[in-house]
Motif scaffolding. Sequence first.
Motif, PDB file in Angstrom:
ATOM      1  N   PRO A  42       0.796  -1.231   0.000  1.00 53.72           N
ATOM      2  CA  PRO A  42       0.000   0.000   0.000  1.00 53.72           C
ATOM      3  C   PRO A  42       0.827   1.278   0.000  1.00 53.72           C
ATOM      4  O   PRO A  42       0.410   2.293  -0.568  1.00 53.72           O
ATOM      5  N   TRP A  55      -8.563   3.920  -7.735  1.00 54.12           N
ATOM      6  CA  TRP A  55      -8.903   2.746  -6.933  1.00 54.12           C
ATOM      7  C   TRP A  55      -8.409   2.932  -5.501  1.00 54.12           C
ATOM      8  O   TRP A  55      -7.299   3.438  -5.254  1.00 54.12           O
ATOM      9  N   SER A  56      -9.206   2.509  -4.561  1.00 56.62           N
ATOM     10  CA  SER A  56      -8.824   2.604  -3.153  1.00 56.62           C
ATOM     11  C   SER A  56      -7.940   1.416  -2.773  1.00 56.62           C
ATOM     12  O   SER A  56      -7.844   0.416  -3.508  1.00 56.62           O
ATOM     13  N   LEU A  57      -7.312   1.524  -1.618  1.00 61.19           N
ATOM     14  CA  LEU A  57      -6.518   0.419  -1.084  1.00 61.19           C
ATOM     15  C   LEU A  57      -7.369  -0.842  -1.006  1.00 61.19           C
ATOM     16  O   LEU A  57      -6.930  -1.933  -1.411  1.00 61.19           O
ATOM     17  N   GLU A  58      -8.583  -0.704  -0.491  1.00 59.84           N
ATOM     18  CA  GLU A  58      -9.458  -1.861  -0.327  1.00 59.84           C
ATOM     19  C   GLU A  58      -9.809  -2.478  -1.677  1.00 59.84           C
ATOM     20  O   GLU A  58      -9.867  -3.714  -1.814  1.00 59.84           O
ATOM     21  N   GLU A  59     -10.030  -1.652  -2.692  1.00 60.65           N
ATOM     22  CA  GLU A  59     -10.357  -2.174  -4.018  1.00 60.65           C
ATOM     23  C   GLU A  59      -9.175  -2.907  -4.634  1.00 60.65           C
ATOM     24  O   GLU A  59      -9.340  -3.968  -5.259  1.00 60.65           O
ATOM     25  N   ARG A  60      -7.982  -2.371  -4.472  1.00 58.00           N
ATOM     26  CA  ARG A  60      -6.803  -3.061  -5.011  1.00 58.00           C
ATOM     27  C   ARG A  60      -6.588  -4.395  -4.316  1.00 58.00           C
ATOM     28  O   ARG A  60      -6.276  -5.418  -4.957  1.00 58.00           O
ATOM     29  N   GLU A  61      -6.758  -4.418  -3.009  1.00 56.12           N
ATOM     30  CA  GLU A  61      -6.563  -5.656  -2.262  1.00 56.12           C
ATOM     31  C   GLU A  61      -7.627  -6.697  -2.629  1.00 56.12           C
ATOM     32  O   GLU A  61      -7.323  -7.890  -2.747  1.00 56.12           O
ATOM     33  N   ARG A  62      -8.860  -6.249  -2.808  1.00 59.35           N
ATOM     34  CA  ARG A  62      -9.925  -7.177  -3.172  1.00 59.35           C
ATOM     35  C   ARG A  62      -9.673  -7.792  -4.552  1.00 59.35           C
ATOM     36  O   ARG A  62      -9.854  -8.986  -4.769  1.00 59.35           O
ATOM     37  N   PRO A  92     -13.063  -2.689  -9.731  1.00 60.24           N
ATOM     38  CA  PRO A  92     -13.522  -1.415  -9.189  1.00 60.24           C
ATOM     39  C   PRO A  92     -14.266  -0.594 -10.225  1.00 60.24           C
ATOM     40  O   PRO A  92     -13.862  -0.526 -11.394  1.00 60.24           O
TER      41      PRO A  92
END
Length: 456
Positions: free
Chosen positions: A243, A359-366, A381
């Motif tokens: 991140p 893209w958010s951190l959560e979107e990249r991780e998902r 995303p």
Amino acid sequence: MTTRTDLSESPPIASRDHLLALFAQGEKPARDWRIGTEHEKFVYRTADHRAPSWEEPGGIRDLLDALTEFGWRPVIEGGKLIALTGEDGTVSLEPSGQLELSGAALEHLHQTCAEAGRHLRQVKAVGTKLGLGFLGLGMWPDKTRDELSWMPKARYGIMRRYMPTVGSLGLDMMQRTCTIQVNLDYASEADMVKKFRVGLALQPVATALFANSPFTEGKPNGFLSFRSHIWTDTDPDRTGMLPFVFEEGFGYERWCDYALDVPMYFVFRDGHYHDVAGKSFRDFLEGRLDGLEGETPTRADWTDHLSTIFPEVRLKSFLEMRGADGGPWSRICALPALWVGLLYDGATLDAAWDLCRHWSLEERERLRADVPRLGLRTPVPGGGTMQALAERVVELAHHGLTARARTNAAGDNETGFLDPLREILARKQSPADRLLALYHGEWNGSVEPVYGDQSF
């Protein structure tokens, strides 16, 4: 994994500036950017599909020795042949005998594909004499870890002991996986940052397009890229989507801090690998490394340490794209075509960043978590699926390669190397989806036919 082939004396690291210099010295003007492609393949006995050991007659040692007939020079460790060097780069061994070509730094993809072709002609010629075949998959489809031997490289012994202490799948990563990677250059720190961010955010696209490891020990494993999933439970200290790369101020300094905090594996001194697994490079800098008190690092030690970090994109004096499964010959050339097209043309790089910058951190991780299971069906995303995103990414790569205008003697540019990816997208299936359909259909629940389907 990187094999040390230069045993000459390395300059000492006297300050943090020396650590950072490795990254800054990687900067090159665009006219000097090169392409380095790495590809691994599994070696098996054609008679019974068994994985050969290093020492057995007609095994891995004899394979390397026979390749010297093509001008490759032997690399010896502890009195044993463990790699080769030559004009086309380095031929080396992964922990259980996977054969890797780490290719030379080349100007364009026509050279890359010619290099891959030379290598494969050589290994097939040797394989015919020795009764060996070469399988292009992301993971052994049928072998247990106990069926696989270990290569006589000291660093692998150290990693073999350490891996089970930090994750449950590290030994699978070492013994049972293969990948295709590409190494690319940057012009400046700012250019490195943008390429790193685009490469990291869009790495799941490559994972989906190259997903090719759906079997474990003869059965479907529930994934399309189990190789990619393995990295999620290998070692959290040295893997992942990083991140901090997307945070304001990221650059050489922040990468250096991250690398210093990754635990060490080994230190190479006087021809021997010393086990320092889990210990601190920061202590090493200060001469306080337990077991090697008073020793301080050299540039080679820093390069070795950087090679033991395994995120989806890695910075050394170049950027490595690490998200793809191993596969057949045609996809060896398609992987560098994808990333060269995206990253080596300024306008295309900007357009690729526009795809993922919000893209958010959560979107990249998902996205990273879902792609190994779902491949081109993965939700992305902003809506839609990976299929549509991958179509857009391959289209951008086409534009980037067209803009490069690097042609061969026939006048063809580099865009043809994307054709295997266009075929995947036209089928709307990751490669592993096709293998699973065959397994449940004409293969009648057997993975044995994969040796005929996916061998070089």
